[in-house]
Design a protein around this motif. Structure first.
Motif, PDB file in Angstrom:
ATOM      1  N   SER A 170       0.921  -1.145   0.105  1.00  0.00           N
ATOM      2  CA  SER A 170      -0.084   0.055  -0.030  1.00  0.00           C
ATOM      3  C   SER A 170       0.873   1.241   0.014  1.00  0.00           C
ATOM      4  CB  SER A 170      -0.900  -0.074   1.347  1.00  0.00           C
ATOM      5  OG  SER A 170      -1.628   1.414   1.270  1.00  0.00           O
ATOM      6  N   GLY A 171       1.023   1.845  -1.174  1.00  0.00           N
ATOM      7  CA  GLY A 171       1.754   3.035  -1.300  1.00  0.00           C
ATOM      8  C   GLY A 171       3.308   2.449  -1.145  1.00  0.00           C
ATOM      9  N   ASP A 272       7.076   6.925 -10.193  1.00  0.00           N
ATOM     10  CA  ASP A 272       6.882   7.006  -8.674  1.00  0.00           C
ATOM     11  C   ASP A 272       7.751   6.124  -8.094  1.00  0.00           C
ATOM     12  OD1 ASP A 272       5.614   4.588  -9.213  1.00  0.00           O
ATOM     13  OD2 ASP A 272       3.835   5.224  -8.158  1.00  0.00           O
TER      14      ASP A 272
END
Length: 313
Positions: A170-171, A272
């Motif tokens: 998650s992220g 990212d």
């Protein structure tokens, strides 16, 4: 002075009793047990996340039918280093010759084998550690296990700890999946029942990024396997592997049977630092290779070369 004479039958009885006692084991248990040898190794299927540098887990106990393996020493393993057929030995021991129906490994998420904290963690490329917590008491039952120990023989087995299934993302954070899914990420095989599937892949698409190949039991792959949340993709795959920089792939420790292969592209499309699923490749191969039904035999190395001919929309 008179000598004492013992009757011959009485002397014989004393001799037999002494022989019986002398043959007993150190515990005074005179019942001998037929034994065989059991060895257990551990390996890993790769995780498709370039931000992960290493994953460590600590195994505190290994149990057969609920009983700890005598002599097993608490062990910390870097799972992410055990790929493409590389294994680490957990133990070799002699056991009573019989069939054991359950195999469990007990993870210690608090401390590692050296007593340092945490006992299980992800290390990212920047050197940071993210502790991993195991639900409950850490005891994980390996599914579909039947360990048959035969007298005078050695049973060599491997646990494939599939990190792709075991970890949730998650992220930039990581966590172990729940107990049921964590248990389903453990695959038990015996070495005399498996083979290897490998080959060379030609990328004719010009696409960059990571290529991950998934092996399914023949006829079981569906398009829905590649849909939904990234933590729930390809859960029914038997195993997975990354395509190497030189274009080679390998699936080790596949149980003998028929398999189909699918390949997917992972790219960092939003810059990212994390790879996202970019699409499925269309695969082509020579007439002698059916990528939907590849037979893997026992103690064999099956070769299947193919081409990534297009990236499907």
């Amino acid at each position: 002075m008179k000598s004492i004479l013992f009757p011959t039958r009485l002397l014989a009885a004393f001799f037999v009793l002494a022989l019986f006692v002398g043959c007993g084991d150190d515990d005074g248990n005179n019942i001998s047990t037929d034994q065989g040898t059991f060895s257990l190794e551990i390996t890993d299927a790769p995780i498709d996340d370039p931000n992960v540098s290493a994953v460590f887990v600590t195994i505190a106990e290994v149990r057969l039918d609920g009983e700890p393996i005598s002599g097993f020493q608490k062990t910390t393993v870097e799972l992410s280093a055990l790929q493409n057929g590389v294994t680490e030995m957990l133990f070799t021991t002699d056991l009573e010759a019989k069939t054991y129906n359950t195999l469990e490994i007990v993870l210690d998420d608090a401390t590692d084998a050296a007593g340092n904290s945490p006992g299980a963690y992800v290390r990212t490329m920047d050197g940071a550690k993210t502790a991993l917590t195991v639900a409950g008491d850490g005891a994980l039952r390996v599914e579909n296990t039947s360990v048959d120990i035969e007298q005078g023989t050695t049973t060599e087995a491997v646990i494939d700890f599939d990190l792709r299934k075991a970890l949730l993302r998650s992220g930039g954070s990581y966590a172990f999946a729940g107990e049921s899914r964590l248990e389903s990420s453990l695959r038990y095989v015996e070495k005399d029942e498996v083979g290897t599937l490998s080959g060379t892949v030609t990328n004719a698409t010009g696409e960059e990024g990571e290529v991950v190949i998934y092996a399914y039991a023949a006829g079981t792959y569906t398009d829905t396997e590649a849909e939904g949340d990234e933590n729930n993709l390809f859960l029914n795959a038997v195993s997975s592997t990354r395509l190497s920089g030189s274009g080679d792939y390998q699936f080790a420790f596949l149980e003998a049977g028929d398999y189909e292969l699918v390949a997917f592209s992972y790219q960092d499309e939003d810059n990212d630092g994390r790879l996202e699923l970019a699409g499925e490749f269309r695969l082509t191969a020579g007439l002698s290779i059916n990528l939907l039904n590849i037979s893997v035999g026992v103690n064999s190395n099956t070769s299947a070369n193919f081409t990534l001919s297009a990236l499907l929309p």
